[in-house]
Design an enzyme around this catalytic site. Structure first.
Site, PDB file in Angstrom:
ATOM      1  N   ALA A 270      -2.483 108.718  58.866  1.00 50.71           N
ATOM      2  CA  ALA A 270      -1.699 110.096  58.255  1.00 50.71           C
ATOM      3  C   ALA A 270      -0.860 110.065  58.704  1.00 50.71           C
ATOM      4  O   ALA A 270      -0.004 111.490  58.645  1.00 50.71           O
ATOM      5  CB  ALA A 270      -3.069 111.672  59.504  1.00 50.71           C
TER       6      ALA A 270
ATOM      7  N   GLY B 251       7.379 112.755  59.381  1.00 46.15           N
ATOM      8  CA  GLY B 251       7.507 111.899  60.544  1.00 46.15           C
ATOM      9  C   GLY B 251       8.008 110.662  61.146  1.00 46.15           C
ATOM     10  O   GLY B 251       8.832 110.029  61.012  1.00 46.15           O
ATOM     11  N   HIS B 252       6.492 110.293  60.320  1.00 46.31           N
ATOM     12  CA  HIS B 252       6.840 109.360  60.144  1.00 46.31           C
ATOM     13  C   HIS B 252       7.685 107.985  59.394  1.00 46.31           C
ATOM     14  O   HIS B 252       8.088 106.431  59.782  1.00 46.31           O
ATOM     15  CB  HIS B 252       4.990 109.077  60.234  1.00 46.31           C
ATOM     16  CG  HIS B 252       3.755 109.136  60.984  1.00 46.31           C
ATOM     17  ND1 HIS B 252       3.273 110.285  60.598  1.00 46.31           N
ATOM     18  CD2 HIS B 252       3.185 108.969  62.542  1.00 46.31           C
ATOM     19  CE1 HIS B 252       2.404 110.276  61.425  1.00 46.31           C
ATOM     20  NE2 HIS B 252       2.738 109.364  62.646  1.00 46.31           N
TER      21      HIS B 252
ATOM     22  N   LEU C  49       5.997 119.049  61.162  1.00 40.51           N
ATOM     23  CA  LEU C  49       5.372 118.492  60.955  1.00 40.51           C
ATOM     24  C   LEU C  49       3.840 117.824  62.215  1.00 40.51           C
ATOM     25  O   LEU C  49       4.509 117.244  63.352  1.00 40.51           O
ATOM     26  CB  LEU C  49       6.035 116.882  60.464  1.00 40.51           C
ATOM     27  CG  LEU C  49       7.139 117.404  59.010  1.00 40.51           C
ATOM     28  CD1 LEU C  49       7.353 116.221  57.760  1.00 40.51           C
ATOM     29  CD2 LEU C  49       5.828 118.647  58.572  1.00 40.51           C
TER      30      LEU C  49
END
Ligand code: PAF
Length: 290
Positions: free
Chosen positions: A32, A36-37, A185
């Protein structure tokens, strides 16, 4: 970018780069993927020769069956996002690859994991996070592993276990990425309805109120927490917890002076539970420090 599903293939793919002395960055995720990732993967890309993103929705770290069932699973989309951000390998194992029959070892981190998230989600949460992260670090053997500051207690637990278990990896922590209106987020944000999304702004508002109290000269942790709590209540949200703690030990602090202080907060919006935090900087209250 290649997608690999078994540990032996990841190790084989990293054999040559490792023996050539190339650095390996690991970004552990449950998929998901959001900005941020992406910021973690970009950091890894900028600093490391090989970038591995792991994607594994770790069932045992979910304390609520509904949360696990509702957790978004979109591997194709995640693979495209990881590739665009610069990953070389997506490691997306099956549950059996991670927990084969007979699996019976758990990594637990004591006091640090017992408060706040540990107290509210139960002891299995951080034990499960500590176990999967230890396994991923052993599987990939990266030079650097990347985590987000939003999960501040998870970061403290991981730093502790890496130090206690002598795992040879650097832990890099990246600042929380926020929506323009301040909401941190999270993969769970997509489950908020419009009203819950609006009320969720109580979290960044509480952190702003804490910073403002500090900027106004307040140094008493209880008074700073009370200011943050009032901002949440004014926005119609009762925090599940709101505390000032040491970011390394998660022990509550009494005063904000020279030492680092973290204000950590959690609240529920319907079925969705969100967390947020800010590192308070007494010498420049408007800024965060990592
Ligand atoms: O932060 C997360 O997404 C997870 O807790 C992690 C570190 C990937 C372990 O499952």
């Amino acid at each position: 970018m290649k997608t690999l599903r078994v540990v032996a293939d990841v190790r084989a793919a990293l054999d040559d780069p490792r023996s050539a002395g190339r650095s390996i960055g690991l970004v552990p995720t449950m998929g998901a993927l959001h900005e941020g990732h992406v910021s973690l993967i970009r950091r890894a890309r900028a600093a490391c020769d090989e970038v591995v993103v792991s994607l594994f929705v770790n069932p045992s770290q979910f304390d609520e069956p509904g949360d696990l069932a509702a957790y978004p699973r979109e591997e194709q989309r995640d693979a495209a996002v990881a590739a665009r951000a610069g990953a070389d390998i997506l490691f997306a194992p099956s549950p059996d690859e991670i927990y084969p029959p007979g699996f019976s070892t758990t990594v637990t981190v004591d006091e640090l994991a017992a408060s706040l998230e540990g107290a509210h989600r139960g002891p299995a949460h951080f034990a499960s996070v500590a176990t999967i992260v230890t396994k991923l670090l052993n599987m990939v053997q990266p030079s650097v592993a990347y985590f987000g500051q939003k999960d501040a207690q998870q970061v403290a637990v991981i730093r502790r276990l890496v130090s206690d278990l002598d795992i040879p990896v650097d832990i890099e922590v990246a600042p929380t990425v926020r929506e323009p209106d301040g909401l941190a987020l999270s993969s769970r944000n997509v489950r908020l309805d419009a009203e819950q999304r609006r009320r969720a702004l109580a979290l960044p508002r509480a952190l702003d109120a804490a910073r403002q109290a500090l900027a106004g000269g307040e140094r008493d942790a209880a008074a700073i927490a009370a200011a943050a709590r009032s901002a949440m209540i004014a926005a119609g949200v009762e925090p599940e917890y709101l505390e000032l703690v040491s970011p390394d030990t998660f022990v509550p602090i009494g005063h904000v002076n020279g030492q680092p202080a973290l204000v950590a907060v959690a609240a529920r919006f319907g079925d969705v539970r969100l967390i947020d935090n800010a590192l308070l900087n007494p010498s420049d209250p408007a800024t965060e420090r990592l």
